[in-house]
Motif scaffolding. Structure first.
Motif, PDB file in Angstrom:
ATOM      1  N   GLY A 243       0.795  -1.014   0.054  1.00  0.00           N
ATOM      2  CA  GLY A 243       0.066   0.008   0.081  1.00  0.00           C
ATOM      3  C   GLY A 243       0.929   1.252   0.031  1.00  0.00           C
ATOM      4  O   GLY A 243       0.522   2.158  -0.756  1.00  0.00           O
ATOM      5  N   ASP A 244       1.773   1.425   0.814  1.00  0.00           N
ATOM      6  CA  ASP A 244       2.718   2.607   1.020  1.00  0.00           C
ATOM      7  C   ASP A 244       3.449   2.592  -0.302  1.00  0.00           C
ATOM      8  O   ASP A 244       3.739   3.883  -0.812  1.00  0.00           O
ATOM      9  CB  ASP A 244       3.572   2.270   2.266  1.00  0.00           C
ATOM     10  CG  ASP A 244       4.181   3.658   2.774  1.00  0.00           C
ATOM     11  OD1 ASP A 244       3.899   4.744   2.042  1.00  0.00           O
ATOM     12  OD2 ASP A 244       5.017   3.712   3.598  1.00  0.00           O
ATOM     13  N   LEU A 245       3.969   1.487  -0.584  1.00  0.00           N
ATOM     14  CA  LEU A 245       4.897   1.549  -1.996  1.00  0.00           C
ATOM     15  C   LEU A 245       3.969   2.168  -3.300  1.00  0.00           C
ATOM     16  O   LEU A 245       4.717   2.954  -3.830  1.00  0.00           O
ATOM     17  CB  LEU A 245       5.245  -0.041  -2.366  1.00  0.00           C
ATOM     18  CG  LEU A 245       6.234   0.028  -3.400  1.00  0.00           C
ATOM     19  CD1 LEU A 245       7.479   0.559  -3.298  1.00  0.00           C
ATOM     20  CD2 LEU A 245       6.314  -1.763  -3.746  1.00  0.00           C
ATOM     21  N   VAL A 246       2.858   1.566  -3.480  1.00  0.00           N
ATOM     22  CA  VAL A 246       1.871   2.095  -4.538  1.00  0.00           C
ATOM     23  C   VAL A 246       1.909   3.651  -4.546  1.00  0.00           C
ATOM     24  O   VAL A 246       2.231   4.362  -5.487  1.00  0.00           O
ATOM     25  CB  VAL A 246       0.676   1.587  -4.867  1.00  0.00           C
ATOM     26  CG1 VAL A 246       0.002   2.045  -5.739  1.00  0.00           C
ATOM     27  CG2 VAL A 246       1.075  -0.007  -5.064  1.00  0.00           C
ATOM     28  N   ALA A 247       1.470   4.244  -3.184  1.00  0.00           N
ATOM     29  CA  ALA A 247       1.052   5.581  -2.900  1.00  0.00           C
ATOM     30  C   ALA A 247       2.485   6.340  -3.501  1.00  0.00           C
ATOM     31  O   ALA A 247       2.330   7.449  -3.943  1.00  0.00           O
ATOM     32  CB  ALA A 247       0.654   5.851  -1.818  1.00  0.00           C
ATOM     33  N   THR A 248       3.417   5.796  -2.841  1.00  0.00           N
ATOM     34  CA  THR A 248       4.716   6.854  -2.910  1.00  0.00           C
ATOM     35  C   THR A 248       5.565   6.839  -4.382  1.00  0.00           C
ATOM     36  O   THR A 248       5.926   7.673  -4.638  1.00  0.00           O
ATOM     37  CB  THR A 248       5.811   6.425  -1.747  1.00  0.00           C
ATOM     38  OG1 THR A 248       5.262   6.104  -0.374  1.00  0.00           O
ATOM     39  CG2 THR A 248       6.936   7.165  -1.690  1.00  0.00           C
TER      40      THR A 248
END
Length: 333
Positions: A243-248
Motif C-alpha cells: 500500500g505504501d509502496l504504490v502511493a509513494t
C-alpha cells in the motif's frame, strides 16, 4: 487516551496531529520554531508545511518540548529518520513514564543500520513493547484534506497498538494493528528508495509497464530483506508494504518520486535538492544504509543498489536501466 504529544510540525507530523485531534484525542504539537507554533495557535494553520488546511481547536501548539510532553500518554516522534537520534536524546529527560513512543519516521539509520524503533529503544532506554510505528499509504496533503485512507500501527504489545488505534480512528482515517514492527518499518523505509527509481523512470519518459515492473520487483527485494530479518511476508503484502509502496511510487505528492524524476531528467543531486527547496528526499540517504543492511545479511537488492549508485556515485539513470535489464535471466521466485 488522555493526551498525545506530537514532536515535529512538518507535513506528516502536522497531518497526524490533526488526525488525532479529529479523533477526539487532546493533542499537543511541538514546533521547532516559535513562528510556526504561534501561527497554529492564532490562525489554526501551518502554512509552511500543510497550507490550506484548518487545524482543529483541540490541537494545541508550542515551541516548548517540555510543555508538549507534560502528561502525555503517547509521544509521537515526527522528525526525519537521520535526525531522530539527536532529537530524542534531547527530549529523553522529559519523556513521561510508561508513555508509548510512536515513530512516524521511515528509514534506516546511517552508520548503525538500525531501524527507527531500534534507535528509539536504544536512546530512550525502553523495552520494545513501549515502541510503536505507523506506516501506510499516508500522503500528508491528502490526509490534511480528509481524503479516506488506511494505515498500520505496529507494536509488539498488542494492547498498546489497540490504544493508539482508538486514539486516531475517525471517518477519514482507518488504522489497523499489527505486531510485526520489523516488516512495517522495512516496508516504509524501502518504498522511499523504490519511489526514487520510479521517479527516474518517469523522468526518462518511461510508462506504466516500467512503473509496474519497478514496483513489483522493488517489493520482491524488500520482501527478501524482510524475510532475512524476520518480518512476516504478509505484512509486506499489506498496507505498510504494498500500500505504501504504490502511493509513494505513483503520486506527484511524493517527495521521493518527484526527486527521482528530476534525476531522471538529468539534474544532479545538488540541482534536484535546490529544486526541492533544499530538502532531500528520505530515500536519498536511506538507499545507502538499506544497501549496507542488505549486504550484511546477504540479500541482493539490485534496484536499491542502482539508486544508491545514481545518487552517490554519479551513475547516469540511463546506464542503470541498461544494467538492470541486462542482468542474468532467472525464475521469478
Amino acid at each position: 487516551m488522555d493526551r498525545v504529544a506530537v514532536l515535529g510540525a512538518g507535513s506528516w507530523g502536522t497531518a497526524f496531529a490533526k488526525v488525532l485531534a479529529d479523533s477526539g484525542t487532546p493533542t499537543a504539537l511541538w514546533a521547532r520554531r516559535d513562528t510556526v507554533a504561534d501561527e497554529i495557535s492564532t490562525s489554526r494553520v501551518n502554512s509552511g508545511y500543510l497550507p490550506g488546511v484548518r487545524l482543529p481547536d483541540n490541537l494545541t501548539a508550542t515551541a516548548s518540548a517540555e510543555q508538549a510532553l507534560d502528561g502525555a500518554r503517547a509521544v509521537v516522534l515526527a522528525v526525519p529518520s537521520q535526525t531522530l537520534r539527536e532529537n530524542l536524546a534531547a527530549w529523553r529527560p522529559a519523556l513521561p513514564p510508561d508513555s508509548t513512543l510512536v515513530s512516524l519516521a521511515k528509514g534506516v539509520e546511517l552508520g548503525t543500520l538500525k531501524r527507527m524503533s531500534e534507535v528509539v529503544r536504544e536512546v530512550a532506554d525502553v523495552p520494545e513493547d513501549r515502541v510503536a510505528v505507523v506506516s501506510g499509504p499516508n500522503l500528508a496533503r491528502e490526509i490534511g484534506a480528509e481524503q479516506p485512507t488506511a494505515t498500520v500501527i505496529a507494536c509488539t504489545d498488542h494492547d498498546r497498538a489497540v490504544e493508539l488505534q482508538r486514539a486516531c480512528t475517525n471517518p477519514y482515517f482507518r488504522p489497523y494493528t499489527n505486531t510485526d514492527v520489523v516488516g512495517c518499518e522495512l516496508g516504509g523505509a524501502c518504498k522511499n528508495v523504490i519511489a526514487l527509481a520510479c521517479g527516474m523512470a518517469a523522468g526518462l519518459g518511461f510508462g506504466d509497464n516500467t512503473m509496474a515492473s519497478i514496483i513489483t520487483r522493488g517489493l520482491a527485494e524488500t520482501a527478501r530483506l524482510g524475510a532475512a530479518l524476520g518480518a512476516d511476508p504478509l505484512t509486506l503484502a499489506g498496507l505498510a508494504g504494498l500500500g505504501d509502496l504504490v502511493a509513494t511510487c505513483a503520486s506527484p505528492l511524493s517527495r521521493n518520486r518527484t526527486f527521482g524524476e528530476r534525476l531522471g531528467r538529468g539534474d544532479t543531486l545538488a540541482q534536484a535538492q535546490e529544486a526541492a527547496h533544499g530538502q532531500v528526499a528520505e530515500g536519498v540517504k536511506s538507499c545507502t544504509s538499506i544497501h549496507a543492511l542488505a549486504a550484511r545479511v546477504g540479500v541482493d537488492m539490485p534496484i536499491t543498489d542502482g539508486v544508491r549508485r545514481v545518487c552517490h556515485d554519479g551513475l547516469d539513470p540511463r546506464v542503470l536501466t541498461a544494467a538492470l535489464l541486462g542482468r542474468e535471466t532467472k525464475a521469478e521466485r
